[in-house]
Design a protein around this motif. Structure first.
Motif, mmCIF file in Angstrom:
data_model
loop_
_atom_site.group_PDB
_atom_site.id
_atom_site.type_symbol
_atom_site.label_atom_id
_atom_site.label_comp_id
_atom_site.label_asym_id
_atom_site.label_seq_id
_atom_site.Cartn_x
_atom_site.Cartn_y
_atom_site.Cartn_z
ATOM 1 N N MET A 1 0.794 -1.084 0.013
ATOM 2 C CA MET A 1 -0.163 0.104 -0.022
ATOM 3 C C MET A 1 0.746 1.334 0.016
ATOM 4 N N LEU A 2 0.397 2.202 -0.816
ATOM 5 C CA LEU A 2 1.278 3.598 -0.720
ATOM 6 C C LEU A 2 1.058 4.139 0.525
ATOM 7 N N GLN A 3 2.386 4.749 0.932
ATOM 8 C CA GLN A 3 2.561 5.442 2.425
ATOM 9 C C GLN A 3 2.699 6.779 2.133
ATOM 10 N N PHE A 4 1.831 7.578 2.882
ATOM 11 C CA PHE A 4 2.190 8.913 2.927
ATOM 12 C C PHE A 4 2.466 9.605 4.389
ATOM 13 N N GLY A 5 3.006 10.523 4.715
ATOM 14 C CA GLY A 5 3.249 11.124 5.903
ATOM 15 C C GLY A 5 4.668 10.462 6.202
ATOM 16 N N GLU A 6 5.175 11.063 7.369
ATOM 17 C CA GLU A 6 6.256 10.805 7.927
ATOM 18 C C GLU A 6 5.976 10.284 9.375
ATOM 19 N N LYS A 7 6.610 9.197 9.885
ATOM 20 C CA LYS A 7 6.770 8.965 11.485
ATOM 21 C C LYS A 7 7.466 10.053 12.116
ATOM 22 N N GLN A 8 6.761 10.285 13.206
ATOM 23 C CA GLN A 8 7.460 11.354 14.253
ATOM 24 C C GLN A 8 8.252 10.099 15.144
ATOM 25 N N PRO A 9 9.405 10.288 15.585
ATOM 26 C CA PRO A 9 10.161 9.129 16.134
ATOM 27 C C PRO A 9 9.593 9.434 17.624
ATOM 28 N N ASP A 10 9.160 10.265 18.139
ATOM 29 C CA ASP A 10 8.467 10.273 19.635
ATOM 30 C C ASP A 10 7.032 9.598 19.568
ATOM 31 N N HIS B 1 -4.608 15.880 3.986
ATOM 32 C CA HIS B 1 -3.786 14.792 3.991
ATOM 33 C C HIS B 1 -3.313 14.527 2.432
ATOM 34 N N GLU B 2 -2.073 14.186 2.322
ATOM 35 C CA GLU B 2 -1.499 13.997 1.037
ATOM 36 C C GLU B 2 -2.257 12.776 0.302
ATOM 37 N N ALA B 3 -2.728 11.899 1.343
ATOM 38 C CA ALA B 3 -3.460 10.622 0.674
ATOM 39 C C ALA B 3 -4.637 10.998 0.168
ATOM 40 N N HIS B 4 -5.400 12.106 0.601
ATOM 41 C CA HIS B 4 -6.625 12.494 0.143
ATOM 42 C C HIS B 4 -6.306 13.198 -1.086
ATOM 43 N N ALA B 5 -5.388 13.965 -1.279
ATOM 44 C CA ALA B 5 -4.946 14.909 -2.331
ATOM 45 C C ALA B 5 -4.657 13.855 -3.649
ATOM 46 N N TRP B 6 -4.033 12.600 -3.225
ATOM 47 C CA TRP B 6 -3.449 11.775 -4.175
ATOM 48 C C TRP B 6 -4.571 11.147 -4.833
ATOM 49 N N ALA B 7 -5.651 10.612 -3.804
ATOM 50 C CA ALA B 7 -6.781 9.942 -4.563
ATOM 51 C C ALA B 7 -7.754 10.975 -5.408
ATOM 52 N N VAL B 8 -7.722 12.339 -4.938
ATOM 53 C CA VAL B 8 -8.329 12.947 -5.763
ATOM 54 C C VAL B 8 -7.730 13.201 -7.302
ATOM 55 N N LEU B 9 -6.493 13.167 -7.431
ATOM 56 C CA LEU B 9 -5.655 13.160 -8.303
ATOM 57 C C LEU B 9 -5.917 11.807 -9.290
ATOM 58 N N VAL B 10 -5.971 10.606 -8.564
ATOM 59 C CA VAL B 10 -6.340 9.217 -9.206
ATOM 60 C C VAL B 10 -7.787 9.457 -9.732
ATOM 61 N N TRP B 11 -8.745 10.097 -8.970
ATOM 62 C CA TRP B 11 -10.073 9.917 -9.554
ATOM 63 C C TRP B 11 -10.135 11.053 -10.587
ATOM 64 N N ILE B 12 -9.393 12.201 -10.559
ATOM 65 C CA ILE B 12 -9.519 12.985 -12.012
ATOM 66 C C ILE B 12 -8.997 12.593 -13.166
ATOM 67 N N ARG B 13 -7.981 11.658 -13.025
ATOM 68 C CA ARG B 13 -7.441 11.120 -14.211
ATOM 69 C C ARG B 13 -8.289 9.759 -14.629
ATOM 70 N N SER B 14 -9.188 9.257 -13.874
ATOM 71 C CA SER B 14 -10.231 8.014 -14.195
ATOM 72 C C SER B 14 -11.344 9.021 -14.947
ATOM 73 N N GLN B 15 -11.750 10.409 -14.816
ATOM 74 C CA GLN B 15 -12.795 10.790 -15.401
ATOM 75 C C GLN B 15 -12.694 11.098 -16.996
ATOM 76 N N PRO B 16 -13.928 10.641 -17.641
ATOM 77 C CA PRO B 16 -13.854 10.709 -19.315
ATOM 78 C C PRO B 16 -13.281 12.024 -19.898
ATOM 79 N N SER B 17 -13.118 13.285 -19.291
ATOM 80 C CA SER B 17 -12.533 14.062 -19.624
ATOM 81 C C SER B 17 -11.187 14.558 -19.155
#
Length: 153
Positions: A1-10, A132-148
């Protein structure tokens, strides 16, 4: 699974299964503006699975709670994880399924989360504005799936 964000060490991150939806109306996407006093931010509607819920069941429940929209999930178009620290300080890794969905009915009185406001945003603006970066990425996936979308003409 694609992973977004970074773990904070603490922080110790807890995996949390989630589902989020992409609902389009008049060329705009349903988003929620969340204001908990630290400054507003935007998310796709959705959230954590409760108990034995499926992603589709959680998505339908979360849409009503956050927006007052009753939706029917259609297609799971993407999955991605997102590390983040909630406003409560809890460290989470959202394991998210992203679904297209359609509106069955609107009942603003059914909304139960007063800090969430339904807003309709242009998809490109949503991709640039979502917390969230994951949400933005999902929107881009959706945009690219549209007929236009790019490559689909």
């Amino acid at each position: 699974m694609l992973q977004f964000g970074e773990k904070q060490p603490d922080h110790e991150y807890r995996d949390r299964p989630t589902a989020f939806g992409l609902v389009e109306r008049g060329g705009k996407l349903a988003c929620v503006r969340i204001d908990r006093g630290e400054g507003p931010y935007f998310d796709l509607p959705g959230g954590a699975l409760d108990g034995d819920e499926t992603e589709q069941q959680a998505l339908a429940r979360e849409f009503v709670e956050e927006t007052g929209l009753t939706i029917t999930p259609a297609e799971r178009i993407a999955e991605a994880s997102q590390y983040f620290v909630k406003t409560t300080g809890e460290a989470i890794n959202n394991l998210a399924g992203f679904w297209t969905a359609s509106v069955v009915k609107e009942d603003p009185a059914a909304k139960s989360e007063p800090d969430h406001t339904l807003v309709w945003i242009d998809p490109n603006e949503a991709a640039a504005s979502l917390r969230h970066e994951a949400h933005a990425w999902a929107v881009l996936v959706w945009i690219r799936s549209q007929p236009s979308g790019p490559g689909n003409s």
